[in-house]
Scaffold this active site. Sequence first.
Site, mmCIF file in Angstrom:
data_model
loop_
_atom_site.group_PDB
_atom_site.id
_atom_site.type_symbol
_atom_site.label_atom_id
_atom_site.label_comp_id
_atom_site.label_asym_id
_atom_site.label_seq_id
_atom_site.Cartn_x
_atom_site.Cartn_y
_atom_site.Cartn_z
ATOM 1 N N GLU A 63 0.813 -1.227 0.000
ATOM 2 C CA GLU A 63 0.000 0.000 0.000
ATOM 3 C C GLU A 63 0.840 1.268 0.000
ATOM 4 O O GLU A 63 0.427 2.284 -0.566
ATOM 5 C CB GLU A 63 -0.942 0.000 1.213
ATOM 6 C CG GLU A 63 -2.033 -1.051 1.158
ATOM 7 C CD GLU A 63 -1.641 -2.394 1.746
ATOM 8 O OE1 GLU A 63 -2.513 -3.279 1.866
ATOM 9 O OE2 GLU A 63 -0.441 -2.562 2.101
ATOM 10 N N PHE A 125 -12.108 -6.806 13.743
ATOM 11 C CA PHE A 125 -11.003 -7.311 12.930
ATOM 12 C C PHE A 125 -10.614 -6.289 11.862
ATOM 13 O O PHE A 125 -11.465 -5.776 11.144
ATOM 14 C CB PHE A 125 -11.419 -8.629 12.268
ATOM 15 C CG PHE A 125 -10.373 -9.192 11.353
ATOM 16 C CD1 PHE A 125 -9.158 -9.647 11.857
ATOM 17 C CD2 PHE A 125 -10.574 -9.256 9.976
ATOM 18 C CE1 PHE A 125 -8.181 -10.162 11.015
ATOM 19 C CE2 PHE A 125 -9.605 -9.767 9.137
ATOM 20 C CZ PHE A 125 -8.406 -10.222 9.657
ATOM 21 N N GLN A 126 -9.331 -6.011 11.782
ATOM 22 C CA GLN A 126 -8.750 -5.037 10.844
ATOM 23 C C GLN A 126 -9.379 -3.648 10.987
ATOM 24 O O GLN A 126 -9.514 -2.901 10.018
ATOM 25 C CB GLN A 126 -8.846 -5.530 9.405
ATOM 26 C CG GLN A 126 -7.891 -6.682 9.115
ATOM 27 C CD GLN A 126 -7.703 -6.967 7.647
ATOM 28 O OE1 GLN A 126 -8.586 -6.711 6.835
ATOM 29 N NE2 GLN A 126 -6.552 -7.517 7.291
ATOM 30 N N LYS A 175 -17.755 -0.506 5.493
ATOM 31 C CA LYS A 175 -18.195 -1.501 4.522
ATOM 32 C C LYS A 175 -19.696 -1.442 4.262
ATOM 33 O O LYS A 175 -20.145 -1.627 3.118
ATOM 34 C CB LYS A 175 -17.798 -2.905 4.991
ATOM 35 C CG LYS A 175 -17.994 -3.978 3.926
ATOM 36 C CD LYS A 175 -17.360 -5.296 4.316
ATOM 37 C CE LYS A 175 -17.463 -6.314 3.189
ATOM 38 N NZ LYS A 175 -16.804 -7.597 3.549
ATOM 39 N N MET A 495 24.524 8.193 2.089
ATOM 40 C CA MET A 495 24.429 9.477 2.777
ATOM 41 C C MET A 495 24.657 9.304 4.269
ATOM 42 O O MET A 495 25.263 10.170 4.926
ATOM 43 C CB MET A 495 23.071 10.135 2.503
ATOM 44 C CG MET A 495 23.016 11.597 2.909
ATOM 45 S SD MET A 495 24.201 12.642 2.006
ATOM 46 C CE MET A 495 23.294 12.971 0.502
#
Length: 599
Positions: A63, A125-126, A175, A495
């Site tokens: 993502e 959940f999630q 949802k 760097m």
Amino acid sequence: MSAATKTASTEAALTMSGAEVVLRALKDNGVEVIFGYPGGAVLPIYDAIFQQNAIRHILVRHEQAAVHAAEGYARSTGKVGCVLVTSGPGATNAVTGLVDALLDSIPIVCLTGQVPTHLIGNDAFQEADTTGITRPATKHNYLVKKSEDLARVVHEAFYVAKSGRPGPVVIDLPKDILINKAPYSEAPKTEHRSYRPQTQPDGEQIRKAIALLKGAKKPIVYAGGGVINAGPEASRLLTDFVHMTGFPCTNTLMGLGAFSSDDKQFVGMLGMHGTYEANLAMHGCDVMLNIGARFDDRVTGRLNAFSPGSKKIHADIDPSSINKNVPVDVPIVGDAGRVLAALIEAWKADGQAQDKPALTAWWRQIDEWRGIDCLRYRQEGKIIKPQHAVKRLYEITRELGRETFISTEVGQHQMWAAQYFGFQKPNRWMTSGGLGTMGYGLPAAMGVQIAHPDALCIDIAGEASILMNIQEMGTLAQYRLPVKVFILNNEYMGMVRQWQELLHGGRYSESYSAALPDFVKLAESFHAKGIRVTDPADLDAGIREMIAYPGPVIADIAVAKDENCFPMIPSGAAHNEMILGPEQEGGVAGVTDEGKVLV
């Protein structure tokens, strides 16, 4: 409209699911591509995507990469990038990309899934508090709790993302809102009731700016990413203004390409790894015109020594950026393009004469600083200098004449790319400026390639940074995207190693990569071509082979392990306290109050 007709119209509007409303709103806002990754909370949207052909979906492998790809797409086109991720870890994985887009003013709309409204707050959940988490990471965010708000919120999100100072906007979508029926409404034709950024500059401030600029003896124009964001016309106007005035012009890292690197009035990039002449001109100027830059700390150096004694004009579309870091004498709020148009008109109308002899003397001083040749290096022996690798990449791509877009990861290679790859046009340079996000370049190049399928898209990378999002090689394979990854491989986090050498007594703590992959085999495992170059004599052939190959390529260029990126303004130092490279006699430089070069 009769009552029966109105009822029928309402019933027709309610035949769409929330997911279908979202897709229709995206289409009406000009979205052609979504970068995303599916999950349970957003499956209704994925089901709706399956049943339409207007919007293309690109399946990324992470993502964070979805947001960077959307950034590359947006930065190279001027359009709003669109992202779709699921709830919980899908949303939290996107946060790095969102902050990156926020700091670099990239317009993104990110759709995140959420658990059903009745489960919000129950640790389902999630579930994650996405709006809470992303509030400081976005320009604005929304949690949609009513179906009747859905279409309006999507339209508004696009307006907010692209208006004023651009930035990322999150829409959190439970949802059940996606499953339930929802009405659709068109985007409003009138101005937003509360968010109306000022784009037209105030005439009196323009007149004050012109008075200072006409009287300047040692002026400089300092242009940033705001000029790029204002569109190609703003870059053309910047060029017209600089030519009209005869002033020197410098660009920030994010502003590269706003003013052509080929122009004789361009003095190079400004800042920590900017050119000697740009930094000393900024230090010694008497009038500074800042267009679309935010006085970032990597540009200003030590604030109490930044451009001492100069009069400062700052034009920015974001009023909160003005007087935030550096107090200015003439603040101008407005779109960079409109500000430049107003400055050109006012310059022509103003009867005051320029001090041409003073300007000639100022250019003589700048040319003396240019004579230091701060980017000079020596390519000799059997080890490839990273500067040489980038310079040859630039020269060969220019010789071939193809439309070329460059992205970078973050580190030494990023600065070498900024120093040695010339940009003559805006929107050809994609890099992570404000956040400095390793792993940005590969997905950004992917997004650019989607937007410009016939262009040459090259990610100039380091061997450490490229591994941050290397899984996106799978996306390149799936969509047959011929992105080229050009790795400057010095086996160090370069760097970090440079700072450890210069500022921490050479104690190289955890900056060496002791177990790197075979990048040729890694490329082949992702259905791409791998090339390795170790000898300077083979460099040109390797670059040409990389460019000529019709698919994705990883070119692993073995470069000097201990090369440092110069010039450099050490953290906390002033512009006239630069460290020069070993090719410049003495290695440390400065300038006296009288403008005399110290080496």
